[in-house]
Design a protein around this motif. Structure first.
Motif, PDB file in Angstrom:
ATOM      1  N   LEU A  66      13.774  -7.823   4.797  1.00 35.87           N
ATOM      2  CA  LEU A  66      12.797  -8.095   5.848  1.00 35.87           C
ATOM      3  C   LEU A  66      11.639  -8.906   5.288  1.00 35.87           C
ATOM      4  O   LEU A  66      11.074  -8.559   4.239  1.00 35.87           O
ATOM      5  CB  LEU A  66      12.271  -6.789   6.454  1.00 35.87           C
ATOM      6  N   ALA A  67      11.295  -9.969   5.989  1.00 39.57           N
ATOM      7  CA  ALA A  67      10.087 -10.740   5.693  1.00 39.57           C
ATOM      8  C   ALA A  67       9.029 -10.360   6.722  1.00 39.57           C
ATOM      9  O   ALA A  67       9.312 -10.349   7.931  1.00 39.57           O
ATOM     10  CB  ALA A  67      10.373 -12.235   5.762  1.00 39.57           C
ATOM     11  N   LEU A  68       7.865 -10.035   6.250  1.00 34.92           N
ATOM     12  CA  LEU A  68       6.797  -9.548   7.117  1.00 34.92           C
ATOM     13  C   LEU A  68       5.675 -10.572   7.184  1.00 34.92           C
ATOM     14  O   LEU A  68       5.117 -10.952   6.146  1.00 34.92           O
ATOM     15  CB  LEU A  68       6.255  -8.224   6.571  1.00 34.92           C
ATOM     16  N   VAL A  69       5.378 -11.059   8.402  1.00 32.72           N
ATOM     17  CA  VAL A  69       4.165 -11.846   8.586  1.00 32.72           C
ATOM     18  C   VAL A  69       3.024 -10.835   8.598  1.00 32.72           C
ATOM     19  O   VAL A  69       2.872 -10.067   9.546  1.00 32.72           O
ATOM     20  CB  VAL A  69       4.213 -12.667   9.880  1.00 32.72           C
ATOM     21  N   VAL A  70       2.259 -10.809   7.522  1.00 41.08           N
ATOM     22  CA  VAL A  70       1.324  -9.719   7.235  1.00 41.08           C
ATOM     23  C   VAL A  70       0.335  -9.562   8.381  1.00 41.08           C
ATOM     24  O   VAL A  70      -0.301 -10.532   8.809  1.00 41.08           O
ATOM     25  CB  VAL A  70       0.592  -9.986   5.908  1.00 41.08           C
ATOM     26  N   PRO A  71       0.196  -8.328   8.909  1.00 39.73           N
ATOM     27  CA  PRO A  71      -0.700  -8.115  10.049  1.00 39.73           C
ATOM     28  C   PRO A  71      -2.152  -8.490   9.735  1.00 39.73           C
ATOM     29  O   PRO A  71      -2.655  -8.259   8.637  1.00 39.73           O
ATOM     30  CB  PRO A  71      -0.580  -6.604  10.311  1.00 39.73           C
ATOM     31  N   HIS A  72      -2.793  -9.070  10.739  1.00 43.92           N
ATOM     32  CA  HIS A  72      -4.226  -9.373  10.720  1.00 43.92           C
ATOM     33  C   HIS A  72      -4.641 -10.133   9.467  1.00 43.92           C
ATOM     34  O   HIS A  72      -5.683  -9.886   8.877  1.00 43.92           O
ATOM     35  CB  HIS A  72      -5.041  -8.071  10.837  1.00 43.92           C
ATOM     36  N   HIS A  73      -3.793 -11.089   9.056  1.00 47.75           N
ATOM     37  CA  HIS A  73      -4.122 -12.024   7.968  1.00 47.75           C
ATOM     38  C   HIS A  73      -4.364 -11.331   6.632  1.00 47.75           C
ATOM     39  O   HIS A  73      -4.987 -11.914   5.734  1.00 47.75           O
ATOM     40  CB  HIS A  73      -5.356 -12.866   8.327  1.00 47.75           C
ATOM     41  N   GLY A  74      -3.899 -10.081   6.512  1.00 51.01           N
ATOM     42  CA  GLY A  74      -4.118  -9.364   5.260  1.00 51.01           C
ATOM     43  C   GLY A  74      -5.391  -8.545   5.242  1.00 51.01           C
ATOM     44  O   GLY A  74      -5.889  -8.187   4.168  1.00 51.01           O
ATOM     45  N   SER A  75      -5.892  -8.200   6.423  1.00 52.67           N
ATOM     46  CA  SER A  75      -7.096  -7.371   6.495  1.00 52.67           C
ATOM     47  C   SER A  75      -6.823  -5.980   5.930  1.00 52.67           C
ATOM     48  O   SER A  75      -5.711  -5.446   6.022  1.00 52.67           O
ATOM     49  CB  SER A  75      -7.566  -7.260   7.942  1.00 52.67           C
ATOM     50  N   LYS A  76      -7.868  -5.329   5.394  1.00 53.86           N
ATOM     51  CA  LYS A  76      -7.716  -3.989   4.824  1.00 53.86           C
ATOM     52  C   LYS A  76      -7.460  -2.945   5.908  1.00 53.86           C
ATOM     53  O   LYS A  76      -7.070  -1.816   5.596  1.00 53.86           O
ATOM     54  CB  LYS A  76      -8.952  -3.610   4.022  1.00 53.86           C
ATOM     55  N   THR A  77      -7.667  -3.303   7.206  1.00 51.22           N
ATOM     56  CA  THR A  77      -7.400  -2.350   8.291  1.00 51.22           C
ATOM     57  C   THR A  77      -5.930  -2.316   8.667  1.00 51.22           C
ATOM     58  O   THR A  77      -5.548  -1.555   9.550  1.00 51.22           O
ATOM     59  CB  THR A  77      -8.222  -2.732   9.537  1.00 51.22           C
ATOM     60  N   SER A  78      -5.127  -3.121   8.031  1.00 46.01           N
ATOM     61  CA  SER A  78      -3.702  -3.211   8.357  1.00 46.01           C
ATOM     62  C   SER A  78      -2.878  -3.046   7.093  1.00 46.01           C
ATOM     63  O   SER A  78      -3.405  -2.798   6.007  1.00 46.01           O
ATOM     64  CB  SER A  78      -3.402  -4.560   9.021  1.00 46.01           C
ATOM     65  N   SER A  79      -1.556  -3.206   7.255  1.00 47.13           N
ATOM     66  CA  SER A  79      -0.620  -3.079   6.125  1.00 47.13           C
ATOM     67  C   SER A  79      -0.808  -1.738   5.419  1.00 47.13           C
ATOM     68  O   SER A  79      -0.962  -1.661   4.196  1.00 47.13           O
ATOM     69  CB  SER A  79      -0.796  -4.240   5.135  1.00 47.13           C
ATOM     70  N   SER A  80      -0.785  -0.672   6.197  1.00 47.11           N
ATOM     71  CA  SER A  80      -0.954   0.674   5.636  1.00 47.11           C
ATOM     72  C   SER A  80       0.234   1.031   4.760  1.00 47.11           C
ATOM     73  O   SER A  80       1.351   0.517   4.950  1.00 47.11           O
ATOM     74  CB  SER A  80      -1.095   1.695   6.755  1.00 47.11           C
ATOM     75  N   PRO A  81       0.055   1.928   3.780  1.00 46.67           N
ATOM     76  CA  PRO A  81       1.171   2.310   2.906  1.00 46.67           C
ATOM     77  C   PRO A  81       2.369   2.848   3.678  1.00 46.67           C
ATOM     78  O   PRO A  81       3.515   2.507   3.362  1.00 46.67           O
ATOM     79  CB  PRO A  81       0.548   3.376   2.001  1.00 46.67           C
ATOM     80  N   ALA A  82       2.136   3.683   4.708  1.00 45.97           N
ATOM     81  CA  ALA A  82       3.249   4.238   5.469  1.00 45.97           C
ATOM     82  C   ALA A  82       4.032   3.142   6.185  1.00 45.97           C
ATOM     83  O   ALA A  82       5.275   3.173   6.250  1.00 45.97           O
ATOM     84  CB  ALA A  82       2.726   5.255   6.477  1.00 45.97           C
TER      85      ALA A  82
END
Length: 783
Positions: free
Chosen positions: A688-704
């Motif tokens: 899977l290739a992920l277009v990282v949510p919210h441009h890589g903001s710390k509020t997104s891309s949670s560990p879970a």
């Protein structure tokens, strides 16, 4: 001396067409280099090749190629070293300098260029000189061309977007001599130093433009006369340029070389009128001694008013060569004159070959010389033949530089060129000149010129609406360009030349290129470089989708028309099956109207109400569809929960092919990521290739979320050195700790993936895979 002609002894030193072509070949070869050689090596090669010319003049062709290459390397290296040093990026600098060209006041800022005299940081001088491009936000004072200012600025080296079919600002900056871009800081040290000098050309241009505007009462059509009189294109709108491109008449608004030639001809007529009134002058000097300087003077004046644009400069040099030859009673062929003009420009500025204007100007004249020569034709036949020759001869270059061609261009130019050149331009210049001594009469003439231009504009606007007025072409290869140039030359050979159909065959690779679309069961996902925003182009073998369209700025500049639509055309996409706007934030939705206008999507979906996109519907979770056996599924839509934030209303789409998946996430944050965890965990295990949510903001891309998705690749769409600090270091570390690669459009440019039966592959990174010496490359692959 043995009495021989020096040009016979040193044929390599004669400015012949073959010598100019050899010099040009060397300069062009350098432009393909990813990195320039060391300056010491370039200087050594230049000295050696020049010495070789003197020692072996009969080998001038190969030696001039080396001279051109070495000289181009030296000049380009100096230009790159003049750029802002990285250590000064983002610092407050106190600079003094002169305003050059015409400032452009827009809704969000005043934009202007400043040629730096001095620069200092914290009171210490810093090595910075040259031209910088500035924006002054807020309520800036009046900034006049040629004025001297002291300003506190914050700068960075020239940096642009890198997309297929897009504008290369870094190449333009090198060609234009721009060493940095930035903005003026609010400071008590910002102050006006001195007014423009009496002979400041740009101040004259601004004065004439303002006078035209006042004379016509600020009416919209004054913008056309300003462009024709002094090259002032600031007031031309996007709609104006759309009409000009659709009708192939953009060159007329750039003050063409033909207009400069008309002014030179007026100078000759004026000189003849003087010695006709005062025939005694001919006893002091022959007529050519009066006509030649008059022609050069009038041509030079108009070239200066045009801002020394390359087509006008080429014409000025050619006129000067012809006038000089007449002065010394020597003959000069048209080909020789063109060769001298090209050589002079290559010596002064070899980087000029990076501009479309250089090639369109010189090659257009060369085609006319080749096809029409010295044969006399009736005037109407010459006009028709000239349009046919230039339209066919310059077709390959138009497709190469602009990715488009106007089908009605020859017909539009057949009317527009003589009308604008022989009616509008003379009336405009006459009105400007008369206004200096008789303002009322001059203003009346300007109004007549405006009326004449309005008639022409109405005709062009009508022609631009004709079906298929403009064609767009997929991005061609260098080989396709060369074959098309050969095909155009073949078709333009004299009547009776055998097998003219071969020329048409040679044009096909350019006009009908081999498709790079995915095959059955494959999908391309291209994350475009749109700065701090998002735009993704998705294509299968028969379908196309755009997910988000980048931002629109208060100045009117928007990413939809500047990046997304050209990229789609370059990939051979001319219409969309689906446009998805993840949510209504400007950095995702701002360019959507331009995409809808340029690519005519059959369906539009959005996570929020999109007032400027009529017919758009809400994206709904659970919707599925299949294109060429590639499966698409909307995992999340924004319409179901009124408590969601704007970012969390983003449409989330999963694309799945046989060999992998791509997840488009918009600006979702942790609450929506948590909802997606079960869905992603239960999905089939495939890369899977992920277009990282919210441009890589710390509020997104949670560990879970990352643990459930298990991406092998993350793609961040962010602006270079953006003020938000995206991607956040914590987000980067989460990807790295999970063994996923992380790419960033700010460093890679556009990023193109292909997913098929053989897996998921990064097919292209525009900045890395198309390296050019004028574009910096930085490490961007995080593991």
């Amino acid at each position: 001396m043995d009495g021989q002609n020096p040009t016979h002894r040193f044929p390599g030193l004669a400015l012949t067409p073959s010598a100019a072509l050899a010099l040009l070949a060397g300069v062009v070869l350098v432009q393909a280099l990813p990195v320039l050689p060391p300056m010491v090596l370039s200087i050594g090669l230049l000295v050696a090749s020049v010495c070789g010319l003197l020692r072996w003049p009969r080998q001038y062709a190969w030696l001039l190629v080396l001279v051109g290459a070495a000289w181009a390397c030296c000049r380009a290296d100096l230009a790159l070293h003049a750029r802002l040093a990285p250590v000064l990026e983002g610092q407050d600098l106190l600079v003094t300098g002169r305003v050059v060209d015409l400032p452009d006041r827009r809704a969000d800022a005043l934009r202007f260029d400043l040629r730096i005299d001095t620069a200092a940081s914290e009171g210490q001088p810093v090595p910075l000189s040259g031209r910088i491009r500035l924006s002054w936000h807020g309520s800036p004072p009046e900034v006049t061309p040629g004025a001297y200012w002291q300003l506190v600025v914050r700068l960075r080296p020239p940096r642009g977007l890198r997309n297929p079919g897009g504008f290369d600002f870094e190449r333009y900056a090198l060609q234009a001599g721009i060493v940095a871009t930035g903005y003026v800081r609010e400071s008590a040290d910002n102050r006006f130093l001195a007014a423009p000098g009496r002979f400041a050309i740009d101040a004259w241009r601004d004065h004439i433009a303002r006078h035209i505007d006042r004379s016509l009462g600020g009416e919209p059509h004054s913008r056309w006369l300003r462009a024709l009189a002094v090259g002032d294109q600031r007031a031309l709108t996007d709609a104006d340029w759309t009409v000009l491109r659709a009708t192939g008449t953009s060159h007329l608004m750039a003050i063409s070389g033909f207009h400069v030639g008309l002014l030179a001809g007026f100078g000759v007529l004026l000189a003849r009128a003087v010695w006709w009134c005062f025939p005694a002058l001919l006893q002091r000097a022959p007529a050519r001694h009066w006509e030649a300087p008059a022609a050069v003077a009038f041509a030079a004046l108009y070239t200066a008013l045009a801002g020394f644009g390359l087509p006008t400069l080429r014409t000025l040099i050619m006129i000067a060569v012809i006038a000089g030859a007449r002065w010394v009673r020597r003959s000069s062929s048209s080909a020789q004159t063109l060769a001298v003009a090209a050589t002079v420009i290559l010596v002064i500025d070899p980087v000029a070959v990076l501009s479309a204007g250089f090639w369109l100007s010189f090659l257009g004249v060369a085609w006319l010389m080749f096809c029409l020569g010295e044969r006399r034709q009736p005037w109407w036949r010459e006009i028709v033949l000239a349009q046919a020759v230039t339209s066919l001869g310059l077709l390959p270059l138009g497709v190469w530089f602009f990715g488009q061609s106007s089908l009605i261009g020859p017909l539009a130019n057949l009317v527009a060129v003589p009308w604008i050149s022989f009616v509008v331009v003379p009336l405009t210049l006459a009105g400007v000149a008369m206004a200096q001594v008789a303002p009322v009469a001059g203003d009346a003439v300007l109004r007549v010129a405006a009326l004449a231009m309005d008639l022409q504009c109405a005709l062009l606007q009508g022609m631009a609406t004709l079906p298929a007025a403009q064609w767009h072409f997929a991005e061609p290869s260098v080989l396709a360009l060369l074959l098309a140039m050969a095909g155009a030359a073949w078709l333009l050979l004299p009547r009776g030349w055998p097998m003219k159909w071969v020329g048409l065959l040679l044009l096909l690779p350019l006009l009908w290129p081999r498709s790079d679309r995915p095959g059955p069961g494959e999908v391309d996902v291209e994350v475009l470089d749109v700065g701090q925003g998002l735009a993704v182009l998705v294509t299968t073998s028969n379908y196309a989708m755009v997910y988000d369209a980048g931002a629109r700025y208060p100045s009117g500049f928007e990413m939809g028309g500047a990046a997304v639509v050209p990229a789609a055309h370059a990939r051979g996409v001319h219409s969309l099956d689906l446009l998805v706007v993840s949510h209504a934030d400007n950095d995702h939705a701002g360019g959507a109207p331009a995409v809808a206008a340029g690519l005519a999507p059959r369906r539009i979906e959005g996570g929020q109400v999109l007032a400027d996109l009529p017919g758009a519907v809400h994206c709904e979770a659970g919707r599925e569809w299949t294109w060429n056996t590639v499966q698409f599924r909307t995992l999340h839509g924004g319409s179901g929960d009124p408590l969601l934030s704007d970012n969390d209303r983003s449409c989330v789409i999963l694309i799945q092919a046989a060999g992998g998946r791509v997840l488009l996430t918009g600006d979702i944050t942790r609450p929506v990521e948590q909802r997606l965890v079960p869905v992603l965990r239960d999905d089939p295990v495939s890369p899977l290739a992920l277009v990282v949510p919210h441009h890589g903001s710390k509020t997104s891309s949670s560990p879970a979320f990352l643990d459930a998705a298990q991406p092998v690749l993350g793609i961040v769409s962010a602006g270079y050195h953006n003020r938000f600090g995206h991607p956040h270091p914590d987000v980067v570390s989460r990807f790295v700790s999970r063994g996923a690669a992380l790419l960033n459009t700010a460093e890679s440019g556009c990023i193109r993936l292909r997913i098929g039966a053989d897996g998921l592959h990064v097919r292209e990174q525009c900045r890395l895979d198309r390296p050019r010496y004028w574009s910096p490359i930085q490490a961007n692959f995080h593991r």
